[in-house]
Design a protein around this motif. Sequence first.
Motif, PDB file in Angstrom:
ATOM      1  N   LEU A  77       8.393  -0.928  14.340  1.00  0.00           N
ATOM      2  CA  LEU A  77       8.111  -2.257  14.881  1.00  0.00           C
ATOM      3  C   LEU A  77       7.499  -2.173  16.273  1.00  0.00           C
ATOM      4  CD1 LEU A  77      11.387  -4.086  13.747  1.00  0.00           C
ATOM      5  CD2 LEU A  77       9.164  -3.992  12.579  1.00  0.00           C
ATOM      6  N   LEU A  78       7.821  -1.107  17.001  1.00  0.00           N
ATOM      7  CA  LEU A  78       7.241  -0.891  18.325  1.00  0.00           C
ATOM      8  C   LEU A  78       6.024   0.025  18.290  1.00  0.00           C
ATOM      9  CD1 LEU A  78      10.562  -0.413  20.367  1.00  0.00           C
ATOM     10  CD2 LEU A  78       9.226  -2.505  20.048  1.00  0.00           C
ATOM     11  N   GLU A  79       5.825   0.731  17.193  1.00  0.00           N
ATOM     12  CA  GLU A  79       4.677   1.622  17.038  1.00  0.00           C
ATOM     13  C   GLU A  79       3.979   1.310  15.704  1.00  0.00           C
ATOM     14  OE1 GLU A  79       5.785   5.675  17.478  1.00  0.00           O
ATOM     15  OE2 GLU A  79       7.003   5.326  19.259  1.00  0.00           O
ATOM     16  N   PRO A  80       3.184   0.269  15.675  1.00  0.00           N
ATOM     17  CA  PRO A  80       2.535  -0.129  14.413  1.00  0.00           C
ATOM     18  C   PRO A  80       1.606   0.936  13.842  1.00  0.00           C
ATOM     19  CG  PRO A  80       2.411  -1.888  16.053  1.00  0.00           C
ATOM     20  CD  PRO A  80       2.892  -0.665  16.765  1.00  0.00           C
ATOM     21  N   ARG A  81       1.225   1.933  14.634  1.00  0.00           N
ATOM     22  CA  ARG A  81       0.342   2.971  14.113  1.00  0.00           C
ATOM     23  C   ARG A  81       0.983   3.768  12.977  1.00  0.00           C
ATOM     24  NH1 ARG A  81       1.980   7.807  15.779  1.00  0.00           N
ATOM     25  NH2 ARG A  81       3.451   7.943  17.522  1.00  0.00           N
ATOM     26  N   GLN A  82       2.311   3.693  12.873  1.00  0.00           N
ATOM     27  CA  GLN A  82       3.004   4.409  11.800  1.00  0.00           C
ATOM     28  C   GLN A  82       2.787   3.759  10.428  1.00  0.00           C
ATOM     29  OE1 GLN A  82       7.160   4.839  12.672  1.00  0.00           O
ATOM     30  NE2 GLN A  82       6.845   5.654  14.737  1.00  0.00           N
ATOM     31  N   LEU A  83       2.374   2.513  10.429  1.00  0.00           N
ATOM     32  CA  LEU A  83       2.271   1.768   9.176  1.00  0.00           C
ATOM     33  C   LEU A  83       0.960   2.072   8.464  1.00  0.00           C
ATOM     34  CD1 LEU A  83       3.633  -1.686  10.413  1.00  0.00           C
ATOM     35  CD2 LEU A  83       4.899   0.254   9.463  1.00  0.00           C
ATOM     36  N   THR A  84       1.052   2.319   7.180  1.00  0.00           N
ATOM     37  CA  THR A  84      -0.117   2.603   6.362  1.00  0.00           C
ATOM     38  C   THR A  84       0.167   2.210   4.918  1.00  0.00           C
ATOM     39  OG1 THR A  84      -1.604   4.333   5.563  1.00  0.00           O
ATOM     40  CG2 THR A  84       0.677   4.958   6.013  1.00  0.00           C
ATOM     41  N   PHE A  85      -0.900   1.905   4.187  1.00  0.00           N
ATOM     42  CA  PHE A  85      -0.765   1.534   2.782  1.00  0.00           C
ATOM     43  C   PHE A  85      -1.071   2.708   1.849  1.00  0.00           C
ATOM     44  CE2 PHE A  85      -1.189  -2.665   4.669  1.00  0.00           C
ATOM     45  CZ  PHE A  85      -0.280  -3.407   3.934  1.00  0.00           C
ATOM     46  N   ASP A  86      -1.080   3.913   2.403  1.00  0.00           N
ATOM     47  CA  ASP A  86      -1.376   5.076   1.576  1.00  0.00           C
ATOM     48  C   ASP A  86      -0.311   5.290   0.503  1.00  0.00           C
ATOM     49  OD1 ASP A  86      -3.610   5.467   3.112  1.00  0.00           O
ATOM     50  OD2 ASP A  86      -2.718   7.009   4.392  1.00  0.00           O
ATOM     51  N   ASN A  87       0.946   4.970   0.827  1.00  0.00           N
ATOM     52  CA  ASN A  87       2.007   5.140  -0.165  1.00  0.00           C
ATOM     53  C   ASN A  87       1.779   4.264  -1.392  1.00  0.00           C
ATOM     54  OD1 ASN A  87       3.289   6.971   1.495  1.00  0.00           O
ATOM     55  ND2 ASN A  87       4.712   5.476   2.347  1.00  0.00           N
ATOM     56  N   TYR A  88       1.305   3.039  -1.170  1.00  0.00           N
ATOM     57  CA  TYR A  88       1.055   2.147  -2.302  1.00  0.00           C
ATOM     58  C   TYR A  88      -0.152   2.624  -3.118  1.00  0.00           C
ATOM     59  CZ  TYR A  88       4.465  -1.230  -0.599  1.00  0.00           C
ATOM     60  OH  TYR A  88       5.639  -1.845  -0.214  1.00  0.00           O
ATOM     61  N   GLY A  89      -1.146   3.188  -2.412  1.00  0.00           N
ATOM     62  CA  GLY A  89      -2.281   3.735  -3.146  1.00  0.00           C
ATOM     63  C   GLY A  89      -1.873   4.899  -4.036  1.00  0.00           C
ATOM     64  N   ALA A  90      -1.045   5.791  -3.492  1.00  0.00           N
ATOM     65  CA  ALA A  90      -0.560   6.920  -4.286  1.00  0.00           C
ATOM     66  C   ALA A  90       0.348   6.451  -5.416  1.00  0.00           C
ATOM     67  CB  ALA A  90       0.173   7.916  -3.383  1.00  0.00           C
ATOM     68  N   LEU A  91       1.134   5.401  -5.150  1.00  0.00           N
ATOM     69  CA  LEU A  91       2.047   4.888  -6.176  1.00  0.00           C
ATOM     70  C   LEU A  91       1.274   4.315  -7.355  1.00  0.00           C
ATOM     71  CD1 LEU A  91       5.068   4.102  -6.863  1.00  0.00           C
ATOM     72  CD2 LEU A  91       4.509   1.873  -5.898  1.00  0.00           C
ATOM     73  N   LEU A  92       0.271   3.489  -7.066  1.00  0.00           N
ATOM     74  CA  LEU A  92      -0.486   2.847  -8.131  1.00  0.00           C
ATOM     75  C   LEU A  92      -1.425   3.808  -8.854  1.00  0.00           C
ATOM     76  CD1 LEU A  92      -1.336  -0.562  -6.408  1.00  0.00           C
ATOM     77  CD2 LEU A  92       0.476  -0.055  -8.055  1.00  0.00           C
ATOM     78  N   SER A  93      -1.633   4.989  -8.280  1.00  0.00           N
ATOM     79  CA  SER A  93      -2.420   6.015  -8.970  1.00  0.00           C
ATOM     80  C   SER A  93      -1.542   6.974  -9.760  1.00  0.00           C
ATOM     81  CB  SER A  93      -3.252   6.808  -7.955  1.00  0.00           C
ATOM     82  OG  SER A  93      -2.408   7.483  -7.023  1.00  0.00           O
ATOM     83  N   ASN A  94      -0.224   6.777  -9.685  1.00  0.00           N
ATOM     84  CA  ASN A  94       0.710   7.603 -10.437  1.00  0.00           C
ATOM     85  C   ASN A  94       0.852   7.027 -11.838  1.00  0.00           C
ATOM     86  OD1 ASN A  94       2.970   8.933 -11.521  1.00  0.00           O
ATOM     87  ND2 ASN A  94       3.900   9.189  -9.515  1.00  0.00           N
ATOM     88  N   PRO A  95       0.424   7.749 -12.872  1.00  0.00           N
ATOM     89  CA  PRO A  95       0.481   7.177 -14.227  1.00  0.00           C
ATOM     90  C   PRO A  95       1.904   6.906 -14.706  1.00  0.00           C
ATOM     91  CG  PRO A  95      -0.116   9.504 -14.299  1.00  0.00           C
ATOM     92  CD  PRO A  95      -0.156   9.099 -12.864  1.00  0.00           C
ATOM     93  N   THR A  96       2.857   7.675 -14.221  1.00  0.00           N
ATOM     94  CA  THR A  96       4.244   7.450 -14.641  1.00  0.00           C
ATOM     95  C   THR A  96       4.765   6.117 -14.124  1.00  0.00           C
ATOM     96  OG1 THR A  96       4.662   9.833 -14.660  1.00  0.00           O
ATOM     97  CG2 THR A  96       6.582   8.378 -14.582  1.00  0.00           C
ATOM     98  N   ILE A  97       4.494   5.817 -12.855  1.00  0.00           N
ATOM     99  CA  ILE A  97       4.955   4.560 -12.260  1.00  0.00           C
ATOM    100  C   ILE A  97       4.233   3.372 -12.872  1.00  0.00           C
ATOM    101  CG2 ILE A  97       5.167   3.276 -10.121  1.00  0.00           C
ATOM    102  CD1 ILE A  97       7.066   5.623 -10.316  1.00  0.00           C
ATOM    103  N   VAL A  98       2.926   3.504 -13.047  1.00  0.00           N
ATOM    104  CA  VAL A  98       2.156   2.403 -13.641  1.00  0.00           C
ATOM    105  C   VAL A  98       2.617   2.141 -15.075  1.00  0.00           C
ATOM    106  CG1 VAL A  98      -0.146   1.653 -14.325  1.00  0.00           C
ATOM    107  CG2 VAL A  98       0.174   2.844 -12.156  1.00  0.00           C
ATOM    108  N   GLY A  99       2.848   3.211 -15.822  1.00  0.00           N
ATOM    109  CA  GLY A  99       3.336   3.034 -17.184  1.00  0.00           C
ATOM    110  C   GLY A  99       4.715   2.406 -17.237  1.00  0.00           C
ATOM    111  N   SER A 100       5.578   2.772 -16.281  1.00  0.00           N
ATOM    112  CA  SER A 100       6.924   2.176 -16.242  1.00  0.00           C
ATOM    113  C   SER A 100       6.873   0.697 -15.874  1.00  0.00           C
ATOM    114  CB  SER A 100       7.801   2.938 -15.253  1.00  0.00           C
ATOM    115  OG  SER A 100       7.291   2.819 -13.939  1.00  0.00           O
ATOM    116  N   LEU A 101       5.940   0.327 -15.005  1.00  0.00           N
ATOM    117  CA  LEU A 101       5.780  -1.101 -14.694  1.00  0.00           C
ATOM    118  C   LEU A 101       5.350  -1.882 -15.932  1.00  0.00           C
ATOM    119  CD1 LEU A 101       4.073  -1.052 -11.166  1.00  0.00           C
ATOM    120  CD2 LEU A 101       6.297  -2.023 -11.734  1.00  0.00           C
ATOM    121  N   TRP A 102       4.438  -1.310 -16.701  1.00  0.00           N
ATOM    122  CA  TRP A 102       3.996  -1.975 -17.922  1.00  0.00           C
ATOM    123  C   TRP A 102       5.132  -2.048 -18.931  1.00  0.00           C
ATOM    124  CZ3 TRP A 102       0.966  -5.380 -19.644  1.00  0.00           C
ATOM    125  CH2 TRP A 102       0.611  -5.456 -20.980  1.00  0.00           C
TER     126      TRP A 102
END
Length: 305
Positions: A77-102
Motif C-alpha cells: 500500500l505504501l509501495e505501489p511498484r510492487q503491484l503487477t498483473f503478471d500473476n493473472y496473466g500466468a494464471l489465465l495461460s495455465n490450461p489446468t486453471i482455465v479448465g477447472s474454471l470451465w
Amino acid sequence: MTFVSTRVPELLPAGTVPVGPPKPSLARRLGRRLTTVTLHAVVLATVAMWLIPTLGLFVASLRTTADNSATGWWTALLEPRQLTFDNYGALLSNPTIVGSLWNTVLITVPSTVLVVVIGALAAYALAWLRFPGRDWLFVGLVALIVVPVQVAIIPNARLFGALGIYGDLTAVIAFHVAFGLPLAVFLLRGFFLAIPRDLLEAARLDGGTEFTVFRRVVLPLSGPAVASLATFQFLWVWNDLLVALVFATSENAPITYALREQMRAFSSNIDIIAPGAFLSMSVPLVVFFAFQRYFVHGVLAGSTK
C-alpha cells in the motif's frame, strides 16, 4: 351526498397551554446515543473483519512470490511498484486453471438450474395439489435437511460406482442436486402457501391447467424467493471442495480442487493460489450483488405476508 363529521373537538379550559409528550431525560438520551454508537461500531468491526482479508488476498495476488515471501501484503500500500498483473496473466495461460474454471461453470449452472426447477415444481405440488401421502412426504423432505453431507458420501460413492458415473461431472452434479432439493422444496413451499388461493382458483376457472397456473401465476409472484434460492445454491456449489475431492478427478475438477493441488510440499504456490482464489471469489460476489435486491426481498418475504 357529503357526510360531515359531527365530532366536537375537546376544548381546553381558558388559559391552559397544551402540553406535549414529556421530554426524554438526559440519561435516556445518552443511552440511546450509546446504543447507536455501539451498533455502528459493531457493524464497522464486522465489515472490517471481512474486508481486510479480502483486501489482503487481492493485494497478495498482485505481488510476486519474492515480495510476498519477504514482506507482508500491507507494505504494497505504501509501495505501489510492487503491484503487477503478471500473476493473472500466468494464471489465465495455465490450461489446468482455465479448465477447472470451465468445469466449475459446468457443475454450478446445471446444479443450480435443476434444483430451482425441480424444487419449484415439487414445492407447488406439496403446497396446492392433494394426493395420498403428501404430508408424510413433506415431513420426510424436512428430515433430509438435517442429514450431514458427510453421512451420504460413502453410500453415494458406491451407488455412482455401480452406475458407472463415479469420477464424472454427472456424479458431482447429481450429489449437489440431491442435497439441494430438500431445502429448496421447504423454502419454496412456505412461500407458495402465502399466495392467495383466490388467484389460483381464478386461473383454474379461466381454463388454466395446473402447469399454466404454476407458470403464469405462481412463478411471477415468487420471483424473489426463487432468486434467493438460486443465489444460495450457486454460492454453495461454486465454493464446494468436499464433494469435488470425493467425486471428481483431476481432469474434471472445479477451481477449488485445482487450487488445492497447487499446494507445494513445504510452501504455498502463492503466485497461483492468490490470484486463483480471488478470481474464484469474484464470481460469487458478482452474482450476489447482481441479485441482491431479489435476495433481500426473498429473505424478508415471509415476515411481510
